[in-house]
Design a protein around this motif. Sequence first.
Motif, PDB file in Angstrom:
ATOM      1  N   MET A  55       0.816  -1.212   0.000  1.00 59.09           N
ATOM      2  CA  MET A  55       0.000   0.000   0.000  1.00 59.09           C
ATOM      3  C   MET A  55       0.852   1.266   0.000  1.00 59.09           C
ATOM      4  SD  MET A  55      -3.031  -0.610  -0.357  1.00 59.09           S
ATOM      5  CE  MET A  55      -3.485   1.094  -0.100  1.00 59.09           C
ATOM      6  N   GLN A  56       1.904   1.265   0.829  1.00 57.72           N
ATOM      7  CA  GLN A  56       2.713   2.471   0.927  1.00 57.72           C
ATOM      8  C   GLN A  56       3.293   2.846  -0.431  1.00 57.72           C
ATOM      9  OE1 GLN A  56       5.392   0.743   3.825  1.00 57.72           O
ATOM     10  NE2 GLN A  56       7.055   0.778   2.353  1.00 57.72           N
ATOM     11  N   VAL A  57       3.609   1.828  -1.212  1.00 59.07           N
ATOM     12  CA  VAL A  57       4.168   2.086  -2.529  1.00 59.07           C
ATOM     13  C   VAL A  57       3.095   2.636  -3.467  1.00 59.07           C
ATOM     14  CG1 VAL A  57       5.243   1.025  -4.540  1.00 59.07           C
ATOM     15  CG2 VAL A  57       5.930   0.324  -2.241  1.00 59.07           C
ATOM     16  N   ARG A  58       1.907   2.068  -3.350  1.00 58.61           N
ATOM     17  CA  ARG A  58       0.810   2.540  -4.199  1.00 58.61           C
ATOM     18  C   ARG A  58       0.493   4.011  -3.904  1.00 58.61           C
ATOM     19  NH1 ARG A  58      -3.948   3.319  -4.749  1.00 58.61           N
ATOM     20  NH2 ARG A  58      -4.738   2.863  -2.674  1.00 58.61           N
ATOM     21  N   VAL A  59       0.419   4.322  -2.635  1.00 61.57           N
ATOM     22  CA  VAL A  59       0.127   5.701  -2.245  1.00 61.57           C
ATOM     23  C   VAL A  59       1.234   6.631  -2.742  1.00 61.57           C
ATOM     24  CG1 VAL A  59      -0.173   7.269  -0.293  1.00 61.57           C
ATOM     25  CG2 VAL A  59      -1.201   4.984  -0.228  1.00 61.57           C
ATOM     26  N   ALA A  60       2.479   6.202  -2.573  1.00 65.96           N
ATOM     27  CA  ALA A  60       3.612   7.021  -3.012  1.00 65.96           C
ATOM     28  C   ALA A  60       3.575   7.223  -4.529  1.00 65.96           C
ATOM     29  CB  ALA A  60       4.932   6.372  -2.599  1.00 65.96           C
ATOM     30  N   ASP A  61       3.304   6.149  -5.256  1.00 69.04           N
ATOM     31  CA  ASP A  61       3.251   6.244  -6.715  1.00 69.04           C
ATOM     32  C   ASP A  61       2.153   7.207  -7.157  1.00 69.04           C
ATOM     33  OD1 ASP A  61       5.344   4.558  -7.062  1.00 69.04           O
ATOM     34  OD2 ASP A  61       4.143   2.778  -7.469  1.00 69.04           O
ATOM     35  N   ASP A  62       1.049   7.126  -6.450  1.00 68.59           N
ATOM     36  CA  ASP A  62      -0.090   7.990  -6.724  1.00 68.59           C
ATOM     37  C   ASP A  62       0.311   9.458  -6.634  1.00 68.59           C
ATOM     38  OD1 ASP A  62      -2.716   6.796  -7.135  1.00 68.59           O
ATOM     39  OD2 ASP A  62      -3.361   8.458  -5.828  1.00 68.59           O
ATOM     40  N   ILE A  63       0.995   9.777  -5.555  1.00 62.64           N
ATOM     41  CA  ILE A  63       1.408  11.168  -5.350  1.00 62.64           C
ATOM     42  C   ILE A  63       2.482  11.542  -6.359  1.00 62.64           C
ATOM     43  CG2 ILE A  63       2.425  12.781  -3.708  1.00 62.64           C
ATOM     44  CD1 ILE A  63       1.352  10.904  -1.479  1.00 62.64           C
ATOM     45  N   ARG A  64       3.401  10.632  -6.612  1.00 64.29           N
ATOM     46  CA  ARG A  64       4.481  10.923  -7.551  1.00 64.29           C
ATOM     47  C   ARG A  64       3.909  11.279  -8.914  1.00 64.29           C
ATOM     48  NH1 ARG A  64       6.832   6.417  -7.763  1.00 64.29           N
ATOM     49  NH2 ARG A  64       8.268   6.691  -6.028  1.00 64.29           N
ATOM     50  N   LEU A  65       2.905  10.514  -9.323  1.00 62.29           N
ATOM     51  CA  LEU A  65       2.263  10.753 -10.612  1.00 62.29           C
ATOM     52  C   LEU A  65       1.681  12.162 -10.647  1.00 62.29           C
ATOM     53  CD1 LEU A  65       1.729   9.098 -13.180  1.00 62.29           C
ATOM     54  CD2 LEU A  65      -0.607   8.737 -12.345  1.00 62.29           C
ATOM     55  N   LYS A  66       1.044  12.540  -9.554  1.00 58.19           N
ATOM     56  CA  LYS A  66       0.419  13.868  -9.507  1.00 58.19           C
ATOM     57  C   LYS A  66       1.470  14.970  -9.535  1.00 58.19           C
ATOM     58  CE  LYS A  66      -3.931  12.556  -7.376  1.00 58.19           C
ATOM     59  NZ  LYS A  66      -4.650  12.351  -6.103  1.00 58.19           N
ATOM     60  N   ILE A  67       2.644  14.669  -9.013  1.00 60.06           N
ATOM     61  CA  ILE A  67       3.715  15.666  -9.070  1.00 60.06           C
ATOM     62  C   ILE A  67       4.252  15.751 -10.495  1.00 60.06           C
ATOM     63  CG2 ILE A  67       6.070  16.201  -8.336  1.00 60.06           C
ATOM     64  CD1 ILE A  67       5.374  14.992  -5.611  1.00 60.06           C
ATOM     65  N   GLU A  68       4.465  14.585 -11.086  1.00 63.69           N
ATOM     66  CA  GLU A  68       5.066  14.565 -12.420  1.00 63.69           C
ATOM     67  C   GLU A  68       4.127  15.147 -13.480  1.00 63.69           C
ATOM     68  OE1 GLU A  68       6.150  10.491 -12.653  1.00 63.69           O
ATOM     69  OE2 GLU A  68       8.075  10.792 -11.630  1.00 63.69           O
ATOM     70  N   THR A  69       2.844  14.978 -13.274  1.00 65.75           N
ATOM     71  CA  THR A  69       1.897  15.513 -14.258  1.00 65.75           C
ATOM     72  C   THR A  69       1.492  16.943 -13.931  1.00 65.75           C
ATOM     73  OG1 THR A  69       0.045  14.584 -13.014  1.00 65.75           O
ATOM     74  CG2 THR A  69       0.955  13.231 -14.787  1.00 65.75           C
ATOM     75  N   GLY A  70       2.053  17.474 -12.838  1.00 65.61           N
ATOM     76  CA  GLY A  70       1.799  18.880 -12.557  1.00 65.61           C
ATOM     77  C   GLY A  70       0.538  19.163 -11.767  1.00 65.61           C
ATOM     78  N   VAL A  71      -0.151  18.092 -11.306  1.00 68.01           N
ATOM     79  CA  VAL A  71      -1.322  18.319 -10.456  1.00 68.01           C
ATOM     80  C   VAL A  71      -0.865  19.041  -9.190  1.00 68.01           C
ATOM     81  CG1 VAL A  71      -3.181  17.240  -9.144  1.00 68.01           C
ATOM     82  CG2 VAL A  71      -2.499  16.284 -11.365  1.00 68.01           C
ATOM     83  N   TYR A  72       0.265  18.559  -8.654  1.00 66.95           N
ATOM     84  CA  TYR A  72       0.926  19.293  -7.574  1.00 66.95           C
ATOM     85  C   TYR A  72       2.141  19.990  -8.161  1.00 66.95           C
ATOM     86  CZ  TYR A  72      -1.807  16.164  -4.539  1.00 66.95           C
ATOM     87  OH  TYR A  72      -2.804  15.472  -3.917  1.00 66.95           O
ATOM     88  N   GLN A  73       2.194  21.294  -8.021  1.00 65.87           N
ATOM     89  CA  GLN A  73       3.303  22.084  -8.557  1.00 65.87           C
ATOM     90  C   GLN A  73       4.399  22.245  -7.498  1.00 65.87           C
ATOM     91  OE1 GLN A  73       3.449  23.655 -11.651  1.00 65.87           O
ATOM     92  NE2 GLN A  73       1.525  22.700 -12.307  1.00 65.87           N
ATOM     93  N   PRO A  74       5.645  22.506  -7.951  1.00 66.31           N
ATOM     94  CA  PRO A  74       6.715  22.774  -6.986  1.00 66.31           C
ATOM     95  C   PRO A  74       6.308  23.872  -6.014  1.00 66.31           C
ATOM     96  CG  PRO A  74       7.628  22.542  -9.174  1.00 66.31           C
ATOM     97  CD  PRO A  74       6.138  22.474  -9.320  1.00 66.31           C
ATOM     98  N   GLY A  75       6.465  23.609  -4.736  1.00 69.08           N
ATOM     99  CA  GLY A  75       6.102  24.577  -3.725  1.00 69.08           C
ATOM    100  C   GLY A  75       4.719  24.329  -3.133  1.00 69.08           C
ATOM    101  N   ASP A  76       3.877  23.598  -3.858  1.00 68.34           N
ATOM    102  CA  ASP A  76       2.531  23.294  -3.373  1.00 68.34           C
ATOM    103  C   ASP A  76       2.570  22.459  -2.104  1.00 68.34           C
ATOM    104  OD1 ASP A  76       1.445  24.594  -5.487  1.00 68.34           O
ATOM    105  OD2 ASP A  76       0.471  22.841  -6.396  1.00 68.34           O
ATOM    106  N   GLN A  77       1.573  22.678  -1.263  1.00 71.62           N
ATOM    107  CA  GLN A  77       1.453  21.820  -0.091  1.00 71.62           C
ATOM    108  C   GLN A  77       0.638  20.577  -0.449  1.00 71.62           C
ATOM    109  OE1 GLN A  77      -0.140  23.666   3.422  1.00 71.62           O
ATOM    110  NE2 GLN A  77       0.166  21.815   4.660  1.00 71.62           N
ATOM    111  N   LEU A  78       1.108  19.430  -0.017  1.00 67.92           N
ATOM    112  CA  LEU A  78       0.371  18.185  -0.237  1.00 67.92           C
ATOM    113  C   LEU A  78      -0.681  18.036   0.853  1.00 67.92           C
ATOM    114  CD1 LEU A  78       2.422  17.565  -2.364  1.00 67.92           C
ATOM    115  CD2 LEU A  78       2.958  15.419  -1.256  1.00 67.92           C
TER     116      LEU A  78
END
Lengths: 246, 246
Positions: free
Chosen positions: A1-24
């Motif tokens: 699960m921890q990997v799935r959750v991490a991958d999920d967030i990573r994807l959102k960072i890489e696709t720009g859903v979360y921008q540099p500086g954004d709070q998660l």
Amino acid sequence: MQVRVADDIRLKIETGVYQPGDQLPTLDDLAADNLVSLAVARKAIDLLRQQGLVITLQGKGTFVRKRPTARRHGIDRYAKSRWRAGRAILTAEAEAQGHNAGQLMRELAETPAPVIVAERFKIAPGTPVWVRRRTTLVDDRPNQLADSYFELSVVRGTKIQEEDTGPGGSYARLEEAGHELDEITEEWSVRMPTGPESAALRLPAGTPVVDLTRTTYDTDGRPVEVMLAVIAGDMVQMAYRFKIPD
Amino acid sequence: MQVRVADDIRLKIETGVYQPGDQLPTLDDLAADNLVSLAVARKAIDLLRQQGLVITLQGKGTFVRKRPTARRHGIDRYAKSRWRAGRAILTAEAEAQGHNAGQLMRELAETPAPVIVAERFKIAPGTPVWVRRRTTLVDDRPNQLADSYFELSVVRGTKIQEEDTGPGGSYARLEEAGHELDEITEEWSVRMPTGPESAALRLPAGTPVVDLTRTTYDTDGRPVEVMLAVIAGDMVQMAYRFKIPD
DNA sequence: TAGTGGTCTAGACCACTAG
DNA sequence: TAGTGGTCTAGACCACTAT
């Protein structure tokens, strides 16, 4: 699960859903949204932290990391014309790239030569040598722990033994002392920082360091300076250009 | 507590109480001995793992890591005499250092030029170029993901488009095609690996990678090869020697 | 089967930040 | 004071290794 959750967030960072500086989302929210325990949400964030993707600030939150612009090190930074004109290597290069540079003197003393230094000077380990330990700063962030070693006979009576080495720095003083500088070797490897290094360079988790050994030779082929530096890995880019040997 | 436990173990490693290859106490034992919970003992081991000091093997135990002997990369590895004599750069250098080398071809194809490659060839990004993607092995461990790019007009009809490039490798074929090789630039930076890279290079946790971009120029100053490589950080040491520029 | 490390839960309490 | 991440406990269950 921890990997799935991490991958999920990573994807959102890489696709720009979360921008540099954004709070998660907070750990509590991540746990709730993903139907996992708090510990798992935390573990997922840990993974991203180790990959240098996010940064956590206690009491504030978790943020997408802004990659600092790497400072580029080319061999031109050693150009004689620069320090002969009275400019320090460090500041000249930083300014050329739109950064401001500085340094803090950590120690200025006689010390027994470490093995790696003694090898290059071809002296016995433990022989007294002169050391200048500095922390160099770029844009007010420490980026390098640089220790320069010199043989005593070379620096005796020069400003290399003083905090302010004067215009052009140590290189200029070495030349005045009769050592015309000729060649440099740079050797490096990469590793994760130790605890104290991590603190001194204020490295975010998941940031490697570069171990650099620089040896400067004069025209007689004599090594006149050995510098051991630990450089923050997220702020460095090195460039070399050379002729293909025969 | 986790830090105290980790420091305790680190000290024992550094002072040789635990030798490289030795098995550490089990997590259960560490927890019991230090009067902490299992989770804390595990966290302490995690810290050491991230610093590359220990390695954990599920079902077997935790062991003090043996540092692989770094392979040294000097500019002599590009010496013309070597590949003109029919030896590949990779194997010649590895053998000189007592390692055995090999490589696996991952892809051999026409592909749109990535931005970084296009910049160096001074062509438009996306222009079709030829790529050789290899995984290089040292002592049977993957140590580098190396992708070499060439302009189509340069490699058309040469063995660079075949899996086996023949004696002396791509460099020898480039010379046969009329490009006498002259200069190389190497640019690098350091970072933590992505998940796929970590898997492909079988990197232990806490091992950084080196991003290397090598550009080879012929005597006309034309870039004839651009190589992008991701190198396992625990197996690499680089060395450069150059004249101080004027 | 016994012993090892890996993942996960549920919850307590601490440390730091901001309004 | 409320909200955030950091540390720690106690315990369940899983995955892999060796015998």
